[in-house]
Design a protein around this motif. Structure first.
Motif, PDB file in Angstrom:
ATOM      1  N   GLY A 103      37.376  42.298  35.990  1.00 55.25           N
ATOM      2  CA  GLY A 103      37.813  42.614  37.346  1.00 55.25           C
ATOM      3  C   GLY A 103      37.393  42.280  38.094  1.00 55.25           C
ATOM      4  O   GLY A 103      37.806  42.187  39.978  1.00 55.25           O
ATOM      5  N   LEU A 104      35.938  42.980  38.609  1.00 50.75           N
ATOM      6  CA  LEU A 104      34.721  41.945  39.923  1.00 50.75           C
ATOM      7  C   LEU A 104      35.263  41.074  40.007  1.00 50.75           C
ATOM      8  O   LEU A 104      34.639  40.687  40.999  1.00 50.75           O
ATOM      9  CB  LEU A 104      33.146  43.082  39.135  1.00 50.75           C
ATOM     10  CG  LEU A 104      33.310  44.688  39.400  1.00 50.75           C
ATOM     11  CD1 LEU A 104      31.807  44.867  38.672  1.00 50.75           C
ATOM     12  CD2 LEU A 104      34.018  44.909  40.942  1.00 50.75           C
ATOM     13  N   ASP A 105      35.043  39.886  38.748  1.00 46.05           N
ATOM     14  CA  ASP A 105      35.130  38.276  39.632  1.00 46.05           C
ATOM     15  C   ASP A 105      36.547  38.166  39.965  1.00 46.05           C
ATOM     16  O   ASP A 105      36.345  37.512  41.078  1.00 46.05           O
ATOM     17  CB  ASP A 105      35.048  37.866  37.998  1.00 46.05           C
ATOM     18  CG  ASP A 105      33.390  37.480  37.388  1.00 46.05           C
ATOM     19  OD1 ASP A 105      32.722  37.994  38.057  1.00 46.05           O
ATOM     20  OD2 ASP A 105      33.252  36.830  36.234  1.00 46.05           O
ATOM     21  N   ILE A 106      37.387  38.368  39.441  1.00 47.44           N
ATOM     22  CA  ILE A 106      38.477  38.660  40.349  1.00 47.44           C
ATOM     23  C   ILE A 106      38.822  38.845  41.633  1.00 47.44           C
ATOM     24  O   ILE A 106      39.343  38.265  42.428  1.00 47.44           O
ATOM     25  CB  ILE A 106      39.967  39.554  39.755  1.00 47.44           C
ATOM     26  CG1 ILE A 106      40.002  38.194  37.513  1.00 47.44           C
ATOM     27  CG2 ILE A 106      41.322  39.366  40.701  1.00 47.44           C
ATOM     28  CD1 ILE A 106      41.005  38.633  37.579  1.00 47.44           C
ATOM     29  N   LEU A 107      38.206  40.130  41.948  1.00 41.78           N
ATOM     30  CA  LEU A 107      37.703  40.810  43.356  1.00 41.78           C
ATOM     31  C   LEU A 107      36.782  40.086  44.217  1.00 41.78           C
ATOM     32  O   LEU A 107      36.620  39.981  45.415  1.00 41.78           O
ATOM     33  CB  LEU A 107      37.264  42.390  42.710  1.00 41.78           C
ATOM     34  CG  LEU A 107      37.350  43.734  44.268  1.00 41.78           C
ATOM     35  CD1 LEU A 107      38.752  43.505  44.568  1.00 41.78           C
ATOM     36  CD2 LEU A 107      36.424  44.906  43.610  1.00 41.78           C
ATOM     37  N   GLY A 108      35.706  39.520  43.892  1.00 43.53           N
ATOM     38  CA  GLY A 108      34.702  38.804  43.927  1.00 43.53           C
ATOM     39  C   GLY A 108      35.552  37.642  45.005  1.00 43.53           C
ATOM     40  O   GLY A 108      35.137  36.612  46.137  1.00 43.53           O
ATOM     41  N   ALA A 109      37.033  37.379  43.960  1.00 44.40           N
ATOM     42  CA  ALA A 109      36.955  35.879  44.281  1.00 44.40           C
ATOM     43  C   ALA A 109      38.378  35.578  45.208  1.00 44.40           C
ATOM     44  O   ALA A 109      38.296  34.663  45.991  1.00 44.40           O
ATOM     45  CB  ALA A 109      37.803  34.647  42.720  1.00 44.40           C
ATOM     46  N   THR A 110      38.510  37.036  45.400  1.00 49.83           N
ATOM     47  CA  THR A 110      39.103  37.333  46.838  1.00 49.83           C
ATOM     48  C   THR A 110      39.316  37.144  48.398  1.00 49.83           C
ATOM     49  O   THR A 110      37.168  37.533  48.254  1.00 49.83           O
ATOM     50  CB  THR A 110      40.429  38.570  46.798  1.00 49.83           C
ATOM     51  OG1 THR A 110      39.498  39.306  46.668  1.00 49.83           O
ATOM     52  CG2 THR A 110      41.054  37.982  45.398  1.00 49.83           C
TER      53      THR A 110
END
Length: 110
Positions: A103-110
């Motif tokens: 979840g944090l990786d996806i959030l950081g990618a946006t």
């Protein structure tokens, strides 16, 4: 017993139940290597941006007038970590690590 690619860390730092160390994990696990390289590239890019913004602030405002603006820039960079680290720690302790990382990786990618 056959050894799979899953490493379970035990009480000994840097070792799993079969005695594999972190270097072996780095050598044998392609997904971990890709994650590590992407993490290093991302952090290097963030620091280059940070240093460039300090240099740009100094260039635009002049050496004498830029000290206050640079200090504000540094405070704004540190402030989110100071404010949200307690919340992040509590959230990390209460949720599944794998889901949190994804979840944090996806959030950081946006």
């Amino acid at each position: 017993r056959s050894r799979d690619k899953t490493f379970v860390m035990k009480d000994r730092v840097g070792k799993d139940d079969d005695g594999a160390n972190y270097f072996e994990l780095l050598v044998t696990n392609r997904k971990f290597r890709l994650y590590l390289v992407s993490y290093l590239i991302t952090n290097a890019g963030e620091w280059f941006t940070y240093v460039a913004s300090i240099e740009l602030t100094e260039e635009l405002l002049g050496e004498e007038d830029s000290s206050f603006a640079i200090s504000i820039l540094v405070v704004l960079r540190v402030l989110p970590f100071a404010l949200f680290s307690f919340l992040g720690g509590a959230l990390a302790d209460s949720t599944d690590r794998r889901k949190s990382m994804i979840g944090l990786d996806i959030l950081g990618a946006t």
